[in-house]
Structures are given as C-alpha cells and as structure tokens.
Design a protein around this motif. Structure first.
Motif, PDB file in Angstrom:
ATOM      1  N   MET A   1      40.960 -41.764  39.670  1.00  0.00           N
ATOM      2  CA  MET A   1      42.160 -41.259  39.006  1.00  0.00           C
ATOM      3  C   MET A   1      42.749 -42.370  38.173  1.00  0.00           C
ATOM      4  O   MET A   1      43.034 -43.454  38.643  1.00  0.00           O
ATOM      5  CB  MET A   1      43.163 -40.795  40.058  1.00  0.00           C
ATOM      6  N   SER A   2      42.958 -42.106  36.886  1.00  0.00           N
ATOM      7  CA  SER A   2      43.517 -43.112  35.994  1.00  0.00           C
ATOM      8  C   SER A   2      44.621 -42.493  35.163  1.00  0.00           C
ATOM      9  O   SER A   2      44.610 -41.316  34.861  1.00  0.00           O
ATOM     10  CB  SER A   2      42.424 -43.680  35.077  1.00  0.00           C
ATOM     11  N   VAL A 198      53.167 -41.812  39.340  1.00  0.00           N
ATOM     12  CA  VAL A 198      52.451 -40.670  38.782  1.00  0.00           C
ATOM     13  C   VAL A 198      51.249 -40.322  39.653  1.00  0.00           C
ATOM     14  O   VAL A 198      50.978 -39.151  39.951  1.00  0.00           O
ATOM     15  CB  VAL A 198      52.004 -40.972  37.334  1.00  0.00           C
ATOM     16  N   GLN A 199      50.517 -41.341  40.081  1.00  0.00           N
ATOM     17  CA  GLN A 199      49.355 -41.089  40.926  1.00  0.00           C
ATOM     18  C   GLN A 199      49.770 -40.494  42.271  1.00  0.00           C
ATOM     19  O   GLN A 199      49.098 -39.597  42.791  1.00  0.00           O
ATOM     20  CB  GLN A 199      48.588 -42.395  41.140  1.00  0.00           C
ATOM     21  N   ARG A 204      50.145 -35.822  45.780  1.00  0.00           N
ATOM     22  CA  ARG A 204      50.914 -34.831  46.536  1.00  0.00           C
ATOM     23  C   ARG A 204      50.593 -33.419  46.058  1.00  0.00           C
ATOM     24  O   ARG A 204      50.423 -32.505  46.877  1.00  0.00           O
ATOM     25  CB  ARG A 204      52.407 -35.122  46.388  1.00  0.00           C
ATOM     26  N   ARG A 205      50.507 -33.249  44.733  1.00  0.00           N
ATOM     27  CA  ARG A 205      50.160 -31.920  44.213  1.00  0.00           C
ATOM     28  C   ARG A 205      48.756 -31.517  44.639  1.00  0.00           C
ATOM     29  O   ARG A 205      48.506 -30.355  44.990  1.00  0.00           O
ATOM     30  CB  ARG A 205      50.275 -31.906  42.697  1.00  0.00           C
ATOM     31  N   SER A 206      47.820 -32.481  44.598  1.00  0.00           N
ATOM     32  CA  SER A 206      46.446 -32.170  45.002  1.00  0.00           C
ATOM     33  C   SER A 206      46.387 -31.783  46.473  1.00  0.00           C
ATOM     34  O   SER A 206      45.686 -30.833  46.855  1.00  0.00           O
ATOM     35  CB  SER A 206      45.542 -33.378  44.737  1.00  0.00           C
ATOM     36  N   ASP A 209      47.801 -28.327  46.802  1.00  0.00           N
ATOM     37  CA  ASP A 209      46.836 -27.323  46.340  1.00  0.00           C
ATOM     38  C   ASP A 209      45.712 -27.143  47.354  1.00  0.00           C
ATOM     39  O   ASP A 209      45.258 -26.020  47.604  1.00  0.00           O
ATOM     40  CB  ASP A 209      46.249 -27.739  44.985  1.00  0.00           C
ATOM     41  N   ALA A 210      45.245 -28.269  47.924  1.00  0.00           N
ATOM     42  CA  ALA A 210      44.179 -28.173  48.922  1.00  0.00           C
ATOM     43  C   ALA A 210      44.646 -27.424  50.162  1.00  0.00           C
ATOM     44  O   ALA A 210      43.908 -26.601  50.727  1.00  0.00           O
ATOM     45  CB  ALA A 210      43.685 -29.577  49.301  1.00  0.00           C
ATOM     46  N   ALA A 211      45.889 -27.702  50.579  1.00  0.00           N
ATOM     47  CA  ALA A 211      46.425 -26.990  51.745  1.00  0.00           C
ATOM     48  C   ALA A 211      46.559 -25.499  51.459  1.00  0.00           C
ATOM     49  O   ALA A 211      46.229 -24.655  52.297  1.00  0.00           O
ATOM     50  CB  ALA A 211      47.776 -27.583  52.138  1.00  0.00           C
TER      51      ALA A 211
END
Length: 420
Positions: A1-2, A198-199, A204-206, A209-211
């Motif tokens: 992730m960049s 930002v990362q 947290r969003r990822s 979404d996974a949950a």
C-alpha cells in the motif's frame, strides 16, 4: 500500500495552534522587552550609541511580536522580522539576542508550514543571503569606524578583526543551517504522519469491508444450508402428506407407511435445525455441508422420492472412483435440490437419477417427465446454490426442458481420481 505524497498540502494550523502562537509571540516579545531593560541598565552597547527609548521599544517589538501569526502567515512573518532585525542593527538597537532567536524561529516555521515549497525554499535562501550580505556591510562599516585600540586585550594567534568576522560567520551559518534543516524535517515528518493516517484509514475500511463480506458470506451459507436441507425435507413432507390424504381411505396400510416417512423427514429437519442453531450459539460457522451427506447417500434421496409417490430409477455407470469430500457433498446437494424441485414444481410421475463416472469427468443427470419449465423457479435460491457448488469445483451446469417432455438437470465436474 502506497500513498502519493507529491500533491500533499499541509493543512493550516488548528485553532489551538493559533492560540498557542499568540501566547508564544506575546511571551517572546515580553522576554525581549525584559532583555532590553537589562541591557540598558548595564549600559553595554556593543553596536554603538543606541537610539531613543521609544525607538528601541519599536524595533524590539517589530522583531518579536510578528511571531503571533507565524504559522498562519509564515513567509510574511519571516520577511517582516528579517527586515526589522536589519533595521534594528542599523539603528544600533541594543536588544539583539531575543530578536535573532525570533528570526531563526521564523525561518524554521517557513520550512515547516509553508504550503508552497518552492516559494518557501526561495524565501529562506533569500533571507539567509540578505542577512549574510548585511553582515558583510556591517563588518565594513565597523572596520571604517574601528578605533586603534579596539581590541586591547587580544592575545590569540589570529588577528582580532579576522577572528571576530570568522566567529560571526560560523555562528550564523550554524544557526541558519539548523533553522533551515529542522524546518524541512518538520514538514517531512508531518507529511509522513499524514501518510500513516491515510494508510490507517484505508486499513480500517479494508477491515470493515472484510468483516462485512464475512458476515454476508456466513448469511449466504446459512441460507443455502436452510434451503438445501430443511426446505428439502419440508417439501418432501408436504408431498407425502398430500399423498397420505389421497390414499387414507383406499389404502390405510400405504397411508401409514407414508406417515412414517413424514415423521422421519420431520425428525431429520428438526435435527438439522438444531445442529445449525448449536453452531451459531457456539460462535462457529455453519459448514457448507453436514457430515455424511455425500454421493453414497444419493440412493436415499431416490427412495424418499419413491415414498412420496414417484416412480423412480437410479443408476451408477462407469467405474466409481473415490471422490474428494467436497465434491462428493456437492454431488449429493445438487441431486437433492433437483429432486426437491421435481416434487414441488414439476407435477411429474417419473424421476430418473444417473451418476456417470467417465475417464476425466463426473456427470450427474436428474430428469423427470413433468411440466418442463412451466411452474419452475428460473432463478431461485436452489438454482443459485447449485451454480455456486458447480462453479466452486470448476464444473458446468445445464438446466433445460427435455425434448420428449419433462425437465433435466445435468452437472459435469472435472474428475481427479484420488487414492481411496
């Protein structure tokens, strides 16, 4: 992730930071006024005869008070302080220690907070060049007005004037260099902190979404399990109950047999419900298939259909091969769903189930002589579940009417023969 850092612009100071700047600027100005009073009390004026007291106060405040807005207008504050410092030295204002420190702070702030990085670099280099230029001019002016006995106590190996110039240059290089580099370091640190934030937000969003995907996947598995197991038995019970009602008076013996099948189906459905509820209470996941439901139990599905009043035939062709457990369970579920649809929607009297073991393929063929596509669900949960199972094993599924009447479900799976 960049995260791309080039277009990042540091946000302006917060309300709390602006309040801190005001308090800091006022405190520095007060300290400079105190130092001005002490210098006048001592009476040591190294730059020459000082101006009147009001002018001294003016230059002292001009060099320090602009710090109250240093983070809001960093470039303007640095320019004002540098001009005021040169003016105060030209006018021989005695307060120079705190004023010089204010200039270093202003240069640092330009590097740390200025949005336009190109302008920040140019302004800082310009101020530094101007200050060294003024240092050279002041040295020349001092040399012109230097009395013969200016250094009565000099005893070092260097000429006193040369040593004084070198000392001034080195001190200024040191302080200006630190102010420049620390400003850039602070801006880079803020940029990296922004990157980390930002990362962290993306992470947290990822995770959310996974949950959410895991929850939806679990719901789909529960829905498929309810449809494939419980709904099948309930559907069979309904067909068997209807058959019992029709033969109750004509053939009591057959009615009792059918009622016994209804009872067994009800017990099986209740057991399956209890199994899933126990798993949910325990916090586990509902397995894709219950233990023991495999290709070896397909014959029991055909027997249940026969008990429900259909004429049935069942055949296994080719050399049976040991199947992976997941493929065996998928085969059972596909036949189960096809039998359920025949009982519920087809109005058929005949059901034919065939399992064929080819050299590199397993084929499941379930056909009836009912109404074809009429009355059948075209995109219900059952068909979705069958397609999911077939896709999971890289197979193909066809569901279409038979040319001679009725409906056919045919699934083909790549057969990787395994050691028994």
């Amino acid at each position: 992730m960049s995260v791309e850092l080039t277009p990042w612009r540091r946000p302006g100071p917060s309300r709390e930071q602006r309040r801190t700047d005001v308090l800091t600027g006022v405190a520095v100005a007060a300290g400079a006024m105190l130092n001005l009073t002490l210098v006048n009390s001592v009476g040591q004026f190294f730059l020459g005869r000082p101006p009147a007291w009001p002018e001294q106060v003016f230059w002292t405040l001009a060099c320090t008070l602009p710090l109250v807005a240093r983070r809001r207008f960093p470039i303007a504050v640095a320019i004002v302080i540098s001009v005021a410092l040169i003016g105060s030295q030209y006018r021989h204002s005695p307060e120079q220690q705190v004023a010089s420190g204010a200039l270093y702070v202003a240069l640092y702030t330009v590097g740390a907070w200025s949005i336009d990085r190109v302008m920040a670099r140019r302004v800082r280099l310009g101020i530094i060049a101007a200050m060294f230029g003024w240092l050279a001019v002041s040295a020349v002016l001092s040399l012109v007005n230097l009395p013969p006995n200016a250094f009565p106590n000099a005893s070092g190996p260097l000429e006193p004037l040369l040593a004084s110039i070198v000392s001034g240059v080195l001190v200024n290089v040191l302080f200006f260099g630190f102010a420049y580099l620390f400003g850039d370091t602070a801006w880079t640190s803020a940029r990296r902190q922004h990157q980390l934030e930002v990362q962290a937000e993306e992470l947290r969003r990822s995770q959310a979404d996974a949950a959410q995907a895991a929850v939806m996947g679990e719901r789909v598995r529960i829905a498929r399990e309810l449809h494939d197991v419980v709904a099948h038995h309930v559907s069979v019970m309904g067909v068997q109950a209807a058959a019992t009602r029709r033969v109750m008076d004509k053939d009591p013996g057959k009615a009792r047999t059918t009622l016994a099948a209804v009872e067994q189906s009800a017990r099986t459905a209740v057991d399956e419900l209890r199994r899933m509820l126990n798993l949910l209470r325990a916090g586990g996941t509902v397995p894709d298939e219950p233990p023991g439901a495999g290709v070896d139990q397909v014959g029991e599905l055909v027997v249940n259909a026969r008990d429900a009043g259909l004429e049935t035939s069942f055949g296994v062709y080719g050399e049976p091969a040991p199947l992976p457990e997941s493929l065996s369970q998928a085969t059972y579920r596909i036949v189960q769903e096809a039998v359920t649809n025949t009982l519920k929607h087809a109005g058929a009297t005949n059901l034919d189930v065939r399992i064929r073991y080819h050299a590199a393929e397993l084929e499941i063929d379930v056909a009836d002589n009912g109404r074809g596509t009429a009355g059948r669900p075209s995109a219900g949960l059952g068909l979705i579940g069958m397609r999911e199972r077939v896709t999971a094993h890289d197979g193909t599924l066809t569901t279409d009417p038979r040319p001679t009447g009725g409906f056919r479900v045919r699934a083909r799976f790549p057969l990787a023969r395994v050691t028994a």
